[in-house]
Design an enzyme around this catalytic site. Structure first.
Site, PDB file in Angstrom:
ATOM      1  N   ARG A 112      -2.142  11.472 -28.099  1.00 28.80           N
ATOM      2  CA  ARG A 112      -1.884  11.702 -26.659  1.00 28.80           C
ATOM      3  C   ARG A 112      -1.067  13.204 -26.781  1.00 28.80           C
ATOM      4  O   ARG A 112      -0.377  13.461 -27.789  1.00 28.80           O
ATOM      5  CB  ARG A 112      -1.385  10.515 -26.100  1.00 28.80           C
ATOM      6  CG  ARG A 112      -0.603   9.626 -26.955  1.00 28.80           C
ATOM      7  CD  ARG A 112       0.814   9.867 -26.281  1.00 28.80           C
ATOM      8  NE  ARG A 112       1.827   9.531 -27.048  1.00 28.80           N
ATOM      9  CZ  ARG A 112       2.774   8.369 -26.564  1.00 28.80           C
ATOM     10  NH1 ARG A 112       2.364   7.849 -25.447  1.00 28.80           N
ATOM     11  NH2 ARG A 112       3.610   8.028 -27.391  1.00 28.80           N
ATOM     12  N   GLU A 151       5.415  13.822 -20.965  1.00 28.13           N
ATOM     13  CA  GLU A 151       6.316  14.252 -22.009  1.00 28.13           C
ATOM     14  C   GLU A 151       5.537  15.667 -22.587  1.00 28.13           C
ATOM     15  O   GLU A 151       4.955  15.536 -23.708  1.00 28.13           O
ATOM     16  CB  GLU A 151       6.549  13.353 -23.146  1.00 28.13           C
ATOM     17  CG  GLU A 151       7.401  12.227 -22.815  1.00 28.13           C
ATOM     18  CD  GLU A 151       7.820  11.299 -23.961  1.00 28.13           C
ATOM     19  OE1 GLU A 151       7.379  11.356 -24.861  1.00 28.13           O
ATOM     20  OE2 GLU A 151       8.760  10.813 -23.433  1.00 28.13           O
ATOM     21  N   CYS A 156       0.604  24.957 -29.643  1.00 29.25           N
ATOM     22  CA  CYS A 156      -0.583  25.140 -30.350  1.00 29.25           C
ATOM     23  C   CYS A 156      -0.779  26.551 -30.965  1.00 29.25           C
ATOM     24  O   CYS A 156      -0.048  27.587 -30.345  1.00 29.25           O
ATOM     25  CB  CYS A 156      -1.752  25.096 -29.199  1.00 29.25           C
ATOM     26  SG  CYS A 156      -3.458  25.556 -29.677  1.00 29.25           S
ATOM     27  N   CYS A 158      -3.972  28.282 -31.557  1.00 25.29           N
ATOM     28  CA  CYS A 158      -5.078  28.639 -31.624  1.00 25.29           C
ATOM     29  C   CYS A 158      -5.430  30.081 -31.577  1.00 25.29           C
ATOM     30  O   CYS A 158      -4.610  30.835 -31.099  1.00 25.29           O
ATOM     31  CB  CYS A 158      -6.046  27.706 -30.764  1.00 25.29           C
ATOM     32  SG  CYS A 158      -5.838  28.173 -29.142  1.00 25.29           S
ATOM     33  N   CYS A 161      -4.657  30.717 -27.885  1.00 32.24           N
ATOM     34  CA  CYS A 161      -2.970  31.004 -27.656  1.00 32.24           C
ATOM     35  C   CYS A 161      -2.518  32.318 -28.090  1.00 32.24           C
ATOM     36  O   CYS A 161      -1.644  32.985 -27.428  1.00 32.24           O
ATOM     37  CB  CYS A 161      -2.377  29.649 -28.230  1.00 32.24           C
ATOM     38  SG  CYS A 161      -2.624  28.277 -27.471  1.00 32.24           S
ATOM     39  N   GLU A 304      11.881   6.503 -18.253  1.00 32.30           N
ATOM     40  CA  GLU A 304      11.698   5.659 -19.563  1.00 32.30           C
ATOM     41  C   GLU A 304      12.968   5.265 -20.212  1.00 32.30           C
ATOM     42  O   GLU A 304      13.663   6.248 -20.364  1.00 32.30           O
ATOM     43  CB  GLU A 304      10.610   6.171 -20.227  1.00 32.30           C
ATOM     44  CG  GLU A 304       9.213   6.208 -19.919  1.00 32.30           C
ATOM     45  CD  GLU A 304       8.323   6.823 -21.084  1.00 32.30           C
ATOM     46  OE1 GLU A 304       8.456   6.638 -22.108  1.00 32.30           O
ATOM     47  OE2 GLU A 304       7.277   7.616 -20.684  1.00 32.30           O
ATOM     48  N   TRP A 312       9.003   3.062 -33.310  1.00 37.78           N
ATOM     49  CA  TRP A 312       8.608   4.135 -34.010  1.00 37.78           C
ATOM     50  C   TRP A 312      10.039   4.576 -34.824  1.00 37.78           C
ATOM     51  O   TRP A 312       9.695   5.561 -35.553  1.00 37.78           O
ATOM     52  CB  TRP A 312       8.112   5.187 -33.188  1.00 37.78           C
ATOM     53  CG  TRP A 312       8.876   5.264 -31.839  1.00 37.78           C
ATOM     54  CD1 TRP A 312       8.138   4.890 -30.753  1.00 37.78           C
ATOM     55  CD2 TRP A 312      10.146   5.939 -31.541  1.00 37.78           C
ATOM     56  NE1 TRP A 312       9.162   5.109 -29.682  1.00 37.78           N
ATOM     57  CE2 TRP A 312      10.231   5.742 -30.030  1.00 37.78           C
ATOM     58  CE3 TRP A 312      11.071   6.466 -32.164  1.00 37.78           C
ATOM     59  CZ2 TRP A 312      11.266   6.162 -29.516  1.00 37.78           C
ATOM     60  CZ3 TRP A 312      12.076   6.957 -31.554  1.00 37.78           C
ATOM     61  CH2 TRP A 312      12.395   6.732 -30.226  1.00 37.78           C
ATOM     62  N   LYS A 353       2.234  -1.543 -30.541  1.00 39.97           N
ATOM     63  CA  LYS A 353       2.054  -2.914 -30.003  1.00 39.97           C
ATOM     64  C   LYS A 353       3.563  -3.613 -30.360  1.00 39.97           C
ATOM     65  O   LYS A 353       3.773  -4.686 -29.718  1.00 39.97           O
ATOM     66  CB  LYS A 353       0.949  -3.518 -30.886  1.00 39.97           C
ATOM     67  CG  LYS A 353       1.023  -3.582 -32.318  1.00 39.97           C
ATOM     68  CD  LYS A 353      -0.018  -4.100 -32.900  1.00 39.97           C
ATOM     69  CE  LYS A 353      -0.077  -4.374 -34.585  1.00 39.97           C
ATOM     70  NZ  LYS A 353      -0.011  -3.048 -35.268  1.00 39.97           N
ATOM     71  N   HIS A 355       6.550  -2.171 -29.767  1.00 32.77           N
ATOM     72  CA  HIS A 355       7.422  -1.514 -28.820  1.00 32.77           C
ATOM     73  C   HIS A 355       7.993  -2.656 -27.770  1.00 32.77           C
ATOM     74  O   HIS A 355       7.048  -3.331 -27.233  1.00 32.77           O
ATOM     75  CB  HIS A 355       6.866  -0.332 -28.201  1.00 32.77           C
ATOM     76  CG  HIS A 355       8.012   0.344 -27.538  1.00 32.77           C
ATOM     77  ND1 HIS A 355       8.719   0.018 -26.510  1.00 32.77           N
ATOM     78  CD2 HIS A 355       8.526   1.718 -28.064  1.00 32.77           C
ATOM     79  CE1 HIS A 355       9.409   1.039 -26.156  1.00 32.77           C
ATOM     80  NE2 HIS A 355       9.503   2.076 -27.104  1.00 32.77           N
TER      81      HIS A 355
HETATM   82  C1  GLA Z   1       7.330   7.737 -25.037  1.00 29.22           C
HETATM   83  C2  GLA Z   1       5.960   8.074 -24.125  1.00 29.22           C
HETATM   84  C3  GLA Z   1       5.664   6.701 -23.615  1.00 29.22           C
HETATM   85  C4  GLA Z   1       5.932   5.446 -24.886  1.00 29.22           C
HETATM   86  C5  GLA Z   1       7.479   5.741 -25.197  1.00 29.22           C
HETATM   87  C6  GLA Z   1       7.700   4.562 -26.376  1.00 29.22           C
HETATM   88  O1  GLA Z   1       8.485   8.376 -24.149  1.00 29.22           O
HETATM   89  O2  GLA Z   1       6.152   8.620 -23.046  1.00 29.22           O
HETATM   90  O3  GLA Z   1       4.167   6.699 -23.474  1.00 29.22           O
HETATM   91  O4  GLA Z   1       5.153   5.933 -25.858  1.00 29.22           O
HETATM   92  O5  GLA Z   1       7.510   6.990 -25.655  1.00 29.22           O
HETATM   93  O6  GLA Z   1       7.421   4.879 -27.515  1.00 29.22           O
HETATM   94 ZN    ZN Z   2      -4.067  26.914 -28.180  1.00 26.98          ZN
END
Ligand code: GLA
Ligand code: ZN
Length: 672
Positions: A112, A151, A156, A158, A161, A304, A312, A353, A355
């Site tokens: 993502r 976030e 990039c 490419c 870019c 958050e 992580w 999973k 977290h």
């Molecule tokens: C980031 C992301 C969330 C999640 C948290 C926790 O800040 O925005 O989607 O992944 O970390 O790791």
């Molecule tokens: Zn690019």
């Protein structure tokens, strides 16, 4: 935007990803929200694939259904555009949306926040889904704002870019001569004769190190491209709901993008606070203060935090009992109007999973975390909107700048340990641990209300900054500067005529050479009127000459023993201190405290023990947050004033105790 439109309560809750659950589970979640007083959730952050299963085919019914439930329960929500996770079909059908990394590798689908911010196809599809959401949900009662993507921060490299980078450079520098001059391409035979010869600074092009001037411009370009990508969606949301805030959540690794520029295009700042267990408590406090500066001192949102452990980090420590509460109040104290968390229910599988979440895999509500959330939720509900939008009131400023950060850390030499945030923190923490309020001076803010300004490693002399600091000092301000100051212009071209460049006369010194110390190496300094007490110093040692400055401390070792290490210069009505090395905590504490006493800058309150004390002012009312981060009871010296502890209703005055790990929120005045 009129911030008063925000809900009249502290936002409490966070990321909710119910596309993972069945109806029964969602109903259980809502029961937990009620029990814990969770009032706000953010959704559907990563749900593009579920909302648009194939190009132009939409499936919003499941989300309608969940929003109906949230509305029925009276919850507020930020609606997130789901664009930080493009669906697989989009990456497959239009591979141009996938990024090329710094090593020049075309990446595959799967992550993502993993798209090219310059892809026209990405922007086209993102605008369509954002528009569909805006149209469909703009009148929902629970909607309190828009959270665009998640976030940002993908770089990039490419072809597209590269093409856009060339246009960006043409726009910025107009002619090739100017570009060649600014990038000093005559070094290593890099003169460009056509804009088409510009290449993006990937590692594949790396011959030792890519020209830092090119890298610096690439970071600026990616920031601008990300802003365009953000605005592509934001403008649609804004048009649909002009009174609601539109913004995004800044990753805790705040270096990647120039956040001050990013946030200048948003209605408010929001960020994700994930301190490491090894971080000093002053470190997240400093990031909060940086966030508060992004909109010139306005309050912001913590979007958050983790309700418990991360997954992580190499070792994922549990949050200690009371730690969630202390971190929540730390944010509220420094200027946040929310305490939001990732995530509400722990994912059953997938990358995160393990977290922490409010509701764990056990699904039970008789857990430590839910007990702590319930207590915290009750307190926040009780506090209501009292200090929402409240501001700090600081007399101390720290200059902070993203371009400076990038340029410093792109430098090859004098030390590989160049770490701007660490160096800013080296100074910040003296104010923090002594309960002084600090403002970060990021944008073009007025310096005149400050008595003391610290400008750690102000390497890049952006247009106007030297004049501002000069004026500030001339008018009676106290300026504190350090090694690596006044080196380069905005293109990282060094300033001839000795460092600290245009600030030489303000500091009354010039730097002849700079020595780099190994990580385990140190020199020592002592004050010239007291050689009985030595202090260690590390990192860098400037070899300076005083002109009009007086020497306060000198080096003790190496061939530069006896040369000045700390100086002070009278300049106009003010003074400028130059700190030529990184002294240990004890010395800096002594020096800074002496300066603050001389200048009659007062701490918010005095305390002993591991207490953090921060003030917010709203409509003339003063709120003091006291957080005991220690395992021992602490003492707060309130003096003759009277306060009401809003959490216990007690009236407090004089010298009071705060028990280990506890928090107080006090409002000034006698409660009638
Ligand atoms: C980031 C992301 C969330 C999640 C948290 C926790 O800040 O925005 O989607 O992944 O970390 O790791
Ligand atoms: Zn690019």
């Amino acid at each position: 935007m009129d911030r008063k439109l925000s809900r009249p309560f502290i936002l409490f809750g966070g990321d909710y990803n119910p596309d993972q659950w069945d109806d029964e589970t969602i109903d259980q979640d809502i029961e937990v929200f009620k029990k814990t007083k969770i009032n706000t959730v953010t959704l559907p952050v990563f749900s593009w694939a579920k909302l648009e299963p194939s190009e132009g085919i939409y499936n919003f019914e499941w989300l309608d259904h969940i929003l109906d439930k949230l509305d029925e329960a009276g919850l507020s929500y930020f609606l997130a555009t789901p664009t930080s996770a493009q669906p697989a079909w989009l990456s497959r059908k239009y591979p141009e949306v996938l990024p090329v990394d710094i090593a020049g590798r075309k990446r595959t689908h799967g992550m993502r926040v993993f798209f090219c911010v310059n892809s026209d196809k990405f922007r086209e599809r993102a605008a369509i889904i954002a528009g569909k959401m805006a149209e469909r949900y703009k009148d929902r009662p629970g909607l309190i704002g828009w959270h665009v993507a998640n976030e940002y921060g993908t770089y990039c490299y490419c072809e597209n870019c590269q093409k856009k980078f060339r246009s960006w450079l043409k726009e910025r520098y107009k002619t090739l001569d100017e570009l060649n001059l600014r990038w000093h391409t005559c070094f290593w035979g890099k003169t460009l004769y056509d804009f088409e010869e510009v290449v993006v600074p990937t590692e594949l092009n790396d011959d030792y190190r890519f020209n830092p001037a090119v890298q610096l411009d690439y970071m600026r370009f990616i920031t601008d491209s990300t802003i365009e990508c953000y605005e592509n969606e934001a403008k649609i949301l804004k048009a649909a709901t002009p009174t609601l805030p539109v913004f995004t959540n800044i990753s805790g690794y705040i270096k990647k993008l120039d956040q001050s520029k990013m946030v200048s295009h948003m209605d408010t700042a929001g960020w994700d606070n994930y301190p490491w267990p090894t971080d000093e408590r002053s470190f997240p406090a400093m990031k909060h203060d940086i966030m508060r500066a992004l909109k010139g001192g306005e309050s912001y949102y913590v979007m958050e935090q983790s309700p418990n452990q991360q997954n992580w980090q190499p070792y994922n420590k549990l949050k200690k009992p009371g730690e969630v509460r202390r971190l929540a109040y730390q944010g509220l104290a420094h200027g946040s109007d929310s305490s939001l968390y990732f995530q509400m229910r722990q994912s059953v599988a997938g990358q995160e999973k393990f977290h922490g979440a409010v509701i764990s895999h056990s699904g039970r509500t008789d857990t430590r975390i839910i007990r702590e959330f319930t207590e915290l939720g009750g307190e926040l509900e009780k506090l209501g909107d009292q200090f929402i939008c409240g501001k700090a009131d600081s007399r101390i400023g720290i200059v902070f700048d993203w371009n400076n950060w990038w340029a410093l850390e792109l430098c090859s030499g004098p030390s590989k340990d160049m770490d701007y945030l660490r160096e800013v923190h080296r100074y910040y923490k003296h104010f923090y641990y002594n309960n002084y309020s600090v403002d970060f001076l990021i944008q073009d803010v007025d310096y005149s209300k400050y008595k003391v300004i610290v400008a750690p490693m102000l390497y890049m002399m952006k247009e106007g900054i030297a004049e501002k600091l000069r004026e500030f000092t001339r008018n009676g301000g106290i300026l504190i500067g350090t090694y690596m100051t006044g080196y380069a212009d905005e293109n990282d071209r060094c300033i001839y005529g000795a460092y600290p460049g245009p600030l030489k006369d303000v500091f009354g010194i010039w730097v002849e050479e700079t020595d780099a110390l190994y990580q385990d190496e140190y020199n020592q300094i002592h004050e010239i009127d007291d050689d009985s007490c030595s202090y260690k110093c590390s990192f860098l040692c400037d070899l300076i000459h005083t002109e009009s400055a007086n020497t306060l401390a000198v080096y003790e070792r190496d061939f530069y023993a006896g040369l000045p290490a700390v100086t002070v210069n009278s300049f106009g009505n003010g003074k400028a201190y130059y700190i030529a090395t990184a002294p240990d905590y004890e010395y800096l504490d002594k020096l800074i405290n002496r300066i603050l006493v001389d200048e009659k800058v007062e701490p918010v309150m005095k305390s002993s023990g591991e207490i953090e004390i921060v003030k917010r002012i709203k409509d003339g009312d003063e709120y003091i947050f006291a957080i005991n981060h220690g395992n021992e009871r602490g003492i707060i010296y309130i003096g003759d004033n009277h306060y009401k502890n809003l959490l216990t209703e007690d009236q407090v005055t004089g010298t009071i105790d705060i028990s280990a790990g506890d928090v107080m929120v006090m409002k000034k005045g006698i409660d009638k």
